[in-house]
Design an enzyme around this catalytic site. Structure first.
Site, mmCIF file in Angstrom:
data_model
loop_
_atom_site.group_PDB
_atom_site.id
_atom_site.type_symbol
_atom_site.label_atom_id
_atom_site.label_comp_id
_atom_site.label_asym_id
_atom_site.label_seq_id
_atom_site.Cartn_x
_atom_site.Cartn_y
_atom_site.Cartn_z
ATOM 1 N N SER A 243 0.854 -1.186 0.000
ATOM 2 C CA SER A 243 0.000 0.000 0.000
ATOM 3 C C SER A 243 0.893 1.239 0.000
ATOM 4 O O SER A 243 2.122 1.131 0.015
ATOM 5 C CB SER A 243 -0.880 0.007 1.243
ATOM 6 O OG SER A 243 -0.089 0.346 2.368
ATOM 7 N N LYS A 244 0.253 2.376 0.031
ATOM 8 C CA LYS A 244 0.953 3.662 0.045
ATOM 9 C C LYS A 244 1.987 3.738 1.168
ATOM 10 O O LYS A 244 2.982 4.436 1.044
ATOM 11 C CB LYS A 244 -0.053 4.790 0.238
ATOM 12 C CG LYS A 244 -0.696 5.251 -1.033
ATOM 13 C CD LYS A 244 -0.888 6.768 -0.981
ATOM 14 C CE LYS A 244 -1.333 7.319 -2.308
ATOM 15 N NZ LYS A 244 -0.467 6.981 -3.426
ATOM 16 N N ARG A 245 1.701 3.051 2.279
ATOM 17 C CA ARG A 245 2.643 3.073 3.408
ATOM 18 C C ARG A 245 4.032 2.617 2.978
ATOM 19 O O ARG A 245 5.031 2.977 3.583
ATOM 20 C CB ARG A 245 2.163 2.127 4.512
ATOM 21 C CG ARG A 245 1.095 2.665 5.413
ATOM 22 C CD ARG A 245 0.807 1.691 6.527
ATOM 23 N NE ARG A 245 0.433 0.371 6.023
ATOM 24 C CZ ARG A 245 1.184 -0.720 6.113
ATOM 25 N NH1 ARG A 245 2.336 -0.668 6.724
ATOM 26 N NH2 ARG A 245 0.776 -1.868 5.610
#
Ligand code: GLU
Length: 479
Positions: A243-245
């Site tokens: 994910s963006k993380r």
């Protein structure tokens, strides 16, 4: 049998690399088999779907080189057909009207939770008599349509995971049309896939439980069940879903970083598929030939940004300066550089020098900066090592004088530049390095760069003199 595959993204954001990989695998099989690759935008969730997201997904797919056959399908345009099929199921007794209200269902769920019972729908409306149904509909009570899960089990042979089955006892009588008359995903997907002639569904592992329900719908409708294959997830290096993380996770972000579409395509193919040997670099055409479902891994793949950068660097290095110019333009424009300068042979030469020192187009554009602008600062460790020597100022002054005396022609000849700089050092009893390092720092502001002789050629007389003079001024202020 000719294969018809599809990619069916929900337009609720950017195209995630996981989705992109699903699209690529579907596309490869379609192109390899001479089948069809269809695109369906699943925009039935009106709250979360946006036109902007649809456009972004289409643009990312095009950028990746994934062309689809025919027009784009929009799921929302088919609602009447989804409802028609729901009615058919109702008529055939394969589905039923459920009048339970939200509050009633919530209360049942809460009670089941308290008693630690399973929270499936208890079937209250499954066995309503025709008269009860008529009585409720006459009163205008809203109803959802539920699918009547039959006894038995669902079996399918997943093309990636092998045989799968589930006992129907574990499945809820799931809703296929909400009480506001909107069809639910499970129904819409089955109807659309059937109507579009899709006979092979390749999608993420997260859809396995949907597949069970969807197969029941196909069977209830007496429709041919397509083949199914579920792709393992893509994880970040911490083994959590990517994910963006984890940094960039969308195609758009990698594009903007200066990753080549071929490189991302190539990398995503190796993420979850193995060619069976050590080879890592493949063109799209080669992948069309070699790709096979039976070499798709069963276990999740870990997205390694370093590996992608490594691969991108290979694609970068393989292109000539001329080929790179069109790719570089947007990045150079962002920096405010004019297009005219891009035809300068010295600039093309600098691209050749810097491309092997860059992993992305953006990094390459940064490394071309020295062609356009004089350094505004000098690396600290370089200043300490090369500008603070006793003879630093004298050396720079003498270099300025030396270059000033050279003709313009001199700056066109890299080997003459090399010979002259070496002689310059020898005359002063200095090693060549003692001259080269401070000169590099003056010309680039950096301690590392391509070869200095090539650099003097690239920068040219006028800028060489300006930059040495700037360094002299900087040194005067230092002392
Ligand atoms: N629209 C679904 C999603 O974006 C995919 C549906 C499917 O492939 O069946 O997850």
């Amino acid at each position: 049998m000719s294969l018809t595959l599809r990619f069916a993204p929900s337009p609720t954001g950017y195209l995630h690399v996981g989705g992109a990989r699903t699209a690529i695998f579907n596309w490869l099989i379609a192109r390899q088999s001479g089948g069809k690759f269809l695109l369906r935008i699943e925009d039935t969730d009106k709250l979360r779907s946006t036109e902007e997201s649809t456009q972004k997904i289409l643009s990312s797919l095009k950028w990746l080189g994934l062309d689809w056959d025919g027009e784009v399908f929009f799921q929302s345009a088919n609602q009447h057909r989804h409802l028609e099929v729901a009615n058919l199921l109702l008529e055939n007794g394969k589905a039923y009207r459920c009048f339970c209200t939200k509050e009633e269902l919530e209360e049942k769920r809460r009670r089941a939770e308290e008693l630690k019972l399973n929270q499936r729908y208890d079937g209250t409306c499954r066995n309503l008599t025709q008269q009860q149904i008529r009585e409720k509909t006459n009163r205008g009570l809203p109803f959802a349509v539920r699918f009547k899960v039959p006894k038995g089990e669902v079996f399918f042979n997943d093309l990636i995971h092998g045989p799968m089955h589930v006992n129907n006892d574990t499945l809820d009588d799931f809703i296929i049309v909400r009480s506001d008359k909107t069809p639910v995903y499970q129904l819409a997907v089955v109807v659309d896939d059937h109507d579009m002639g899709v006979n092979l569904v390749l999608r993420g592992d997260d859809h396995i439980s949907n597949t069970n329900k969807q197969i029941l719908l196909y069977e209830a409708l007496n429709w041919d069940v397509p083949g199914f294959g579920h792709l393992p997830l893509i994880l970040g290096t911490d083994k959590q879903r990517l994910s963006k993380r984890h940094g960039a996770a969308s195609v758009e972000e990698f594009r903007s970083m200066g990753i080549f579409s071929e490189a991302l395509f190539n990398y995503l193919c190796l993420l979850g598929w193995s060619p069976g040997d050590d080879r890592e670099l493949f063109t799209r055409d080669e992948l069309i030939k070699r790709f096979s479902i039976d070499r798709i891994n069963k276990t999740p793949a870990v997205f390694d940004p370093q590996k992608l950068l490594w691969m991108n660097a290979k694609y970068l290095a393989a292109k000539t300066a001329d080929q790179l110019i069109p790719y570089l333009k947007p990045y150079l424009r962002e920096k405010g550089y004019s297009a005219e300068e891009l035809n300068d042979p010295r600039f093309l030469f600098l691209i050749e020098l810097q491309k092997i020192r860059s992993k992305t187009l953006r990094e390459l554009a940064d490394n071309l900066q020295l062609f356009f602008s004089d350094p505004v600062e000098y690396e600290e460790k370089g200043v300490k090592k090369y500008f603070r020597k006793e003879n630093s100022l004298t050396l720079l002054n003498e270099l300025h004088e030396f270059f000033n005396e050279q003709s313009n022609g001199f700056f066109e000849d890299i080997s003459a530049i090399e010979t002259a700089i070496r002689e310059f050092a020898e005359k002063r009893d200095l090693s060549a390095a003692k001259v080269i390092h401070p000169l590099r720092l003056a010309l680039t502001g950096k301690t590392a760069s391509p070869g200095i002789f090539e650099l003097v050629y690239v920068v040219g007389k006028k800028k060489v003199l300006t930059r040495i003079q700037n360094a002299i001024n900087y040194l005067k202020k230092l002392n």
